[in-house]
Design a protein around this motif. Structure first.
Motif, PDB file in Angstrom:
ATOM      1  N   GLU A  58      59.817  80.610  11.970  1.00 30.02           N
ATOM      2  CA  GLU A  58      59.143  81.302  10.879  1.00 30.02           C
ATOM      3  C   GLU A  58      58.377  82.515  11.397  1.00 30.02           C
ATOM      4  N   SER A  59      57.232  82.833  10.789  1.00 33.66           N
ATOM      5  CA  SER A  59      56.526  84.073  11.122  1.00 33.66           C
ATOM      6  C   SER A  59      56.028  84.113  12.560  1.00 33.66           C
ATOM      7  N   THR A  97      59.526  85.845   8.591  1.00 36.02           N
ATOM      8  CA  THR A  97      58.277  85.530   7.927  1.00 36.02           C
ATOM      9  C   THR A  97      58.564  84.909   6.558  1.00 36.02           C
ATOM     10  N   GLY A  98      57.896  83.797   6.266  1.00 40.86           N
ATOM     11  CA  GLY A  98      58.089  83.102   4.998  1.00 40.86           C
ATOM     12  C   GLY A  98      59.192  82.067   5.008  1.00 40.86           C
ATOM     13  N   ALA A  99      59.921  81.950   6.112  1.00 35.09           N
ATOM     14  CA  ALA A  99      61.049  81.003   6.161  1.00 35.09           C
ATOM     15  C   ALA A  99      60.559  79.574   6.334  1.00 35.09           C
ATOM     16  N   ASN A 100      61.303  78.640   5.771  1.00 34.94           N
ATOM     17  CA  ASN A 100      61.089  77.223   6.038  1.00 34.94           C
ATOM     18  C   ASN A 100      62.283  76.686   6.812  1.00 34.94           C
ATOM     19  N   ALA A 101      62.269  75.402   7.123  1.00 31.08           N
ATOM     20  CA  ALA A 101      63.348  74.833   7.941  1.00 31.08           C
ATOM     21  C   ALA A 101      64.699  74.979   7.259  1.00 31.08           C
ATOM     22  N   ARG A 102      64.704  74.808   5.945  1.00 30.25           N
ATOM     23  CA  ARG A 102      65.975  74.889   5.209  1.00 30.25           C
ATOM     24  C   ARG A 102      66.546  76.301   5.236  1.00 30.25           C
ATOM     25  N   THR A 103      65.701  77.312   5.030  1.00 35.19           N
ATOM     26  CA  THR A 103      66.227  78.673   4.995  1.00 35.19           C
ATOM     27  C   THR A 103      66.617  79.176   6.387  1.00 35.19           C
ATOM     28  N   VAL A 104      65.912  78.738   7.425  1.00 35.75           N
ATOM     29  CA  VAL A 104      66.333  79.108   8.778  1.00 35.75           C
ATOM     30  C   VAL A 104      67.733  78.573   9.048  1.00 35.75           C
ATOM     31  N   ARG A 105      67.959  77.336   8.652  1.00 35.24           N
ATOM     32  CA  ARG A 105      69.293  76.749   8.847  1.00 35.24           C
ATOM     33  C   ARG A 105      70.347  77.477   8.019  1.00 35.24           C
ATOM     34  N   ALA A 106      70.034  77.781   6.763  1.00 30.31           N
ATOM     35  CA  ALA A 106      71.030  78.350   5.858  1.00 30.31           C
ATOM     36  C   ALA A 106      71.283  79.830   6.114  1.00 30.31           C
ATOM     37  N   GLU A 107      70.245  80.575   6.542  1.00 31.13           N
ATOM     38  CA  GLU A 107      70.363  82.028   6.546  1.00 31.13           C
ATOM     39  C   GLU A 107      70.261  82.680   7.923  1.00 31.13           C
ATOM     40  N   LEU A 108      69.710  81.993   8.908  1.00 34.31           N
ATOM     41  CA  LEU A 108      69.526  82.605  10.220  1.00 34.31           C
ATOM     42  C   LEU A 108      70.370  81.967  11.315  1.00 34.31           C
ATOM     43  N   LEU A 109      70.694  80.705  11.150  1.00 34.66           N
ATOM     44  CA  LEU A 109      71.286  79.952  12.253  1.00 34.66           C
ATOM     45  C   LEU A 109      72.650  80.473  12.674  1.00 34.66           C
TER      46      LEU A 109
END
Length: 249
Positions: A58-59, A97-109
């Motif tokens: 995250e941030s 910034t503002g990411a949670n575990a779910r969005t890191v997995r879905a959008e960054l991984l």
């Protein structure tokens, strides 16, 4: 232990809900919004046989509170690991910034895993806490992130940084600070259970990192000195200096 923490956090949230909403809106309105760290998202600490370090999160991974990534969590961690291992560290950052575990997995991984890694460090939990996610859901999302990363990268060691203790954040007034501290502790306890998985290590955020003097101007993120202290602690664990520990790589 995590069940009792989660129950206490839930009761506190429900009982103080109207007050917490008002305080949360005021904090959002009055807290300075700092940018993420500038500069490249990759770097190299020179040395032989470079270890490939990937930091997700995250941030704090985005480097909010520091001018560059060299002064943020990833840069300090790379330097600390290079000192301990006596080898180069090739590092890259995948934070938002503002990411949670779910969005890191879905959008960054997926983008982060296009290149190999020898060590993955994950720093999450503040946004999941603020969004009032349950400890069970956070654990599921964090587990899915770890599983997907290792599905692509292979059996790479994973170091989970604990959820920062929001109960010590200067920017948060009481009782919001108390309630978010309780909720964060419940999520942190849930994350710690993942250390039973082969190749996964968990380490809590040390209390000295949340010394008010080490925060950035927003009172919500570490400044460079806070990031350095946190990174030094994580490097010790990665290097195997925990009691009875062994090097992760």
């Amino acid at each position: 232990m995590s069940t009792s923490k989660n129950l206490l956090a839930t009761v506190a949230t429900a009982g103080l809900a109207p007050w917490l909403v008002a305080q949360g809106l005021r904090v959002r309105r009055t807290t300075p919004r700092l940018p993420g760290a500038s500069g490249p998202l990759t770097g190299l600490v020179p040395g032989p046989d470079p270890l490939r370090l990937l930091v997700l999160g995250e941030s704090t991974v985005d480097g909010v509170g520091a001018d560059t990534h060299e002064e943020a969590l990833t840069g300090w961690l790379a330097s600390a690991l290079a000192d301990r291992w006596g080898r180069g560290i090739s590092w890259r950052v995948a934070g938002r910034t503002g990411a949670n575990a779910r969005t890191v997995r879905a959008e960054l991984l997926a983008g982060a895993c296009r290149e190999p890694a020898d060590l993955v460090v994950v720093a999450l939990g503040v946004n999941d806490t603020i969004e009032l996610r349950s400890a069970a859901r956070y654990r599921r999302d964090l587990l899915a992130l770890v599983v997907d990363a290792r599905r692509v990268l292979g059996p790479v060691p994973v170091l989970l940084a604990g959820v920062p203790p929001l109960g010590a954040f200067p920017a948060l007034p009481q009782p919001l600070r108390l309630v978010l501290g309780l909720r964060g502790a419940a999520l942190d306890a849930a994350a710690a259970t993942l250390a039973t998985l082969p190749g996964v290590t968990y380490w809590p955020v040390p209390r000295e990192v949340v010394d008010p003097a080490l925060f950035a101007a927003d009172g919500f993120h570490p400044g460079p000195s806070g990031y350095r202290l946190w990174a030094e602690q994580l490097a010790e664990i990665a290097y195997g200096q925990s009691p009875g520990g062994r090097a992760l790589v």
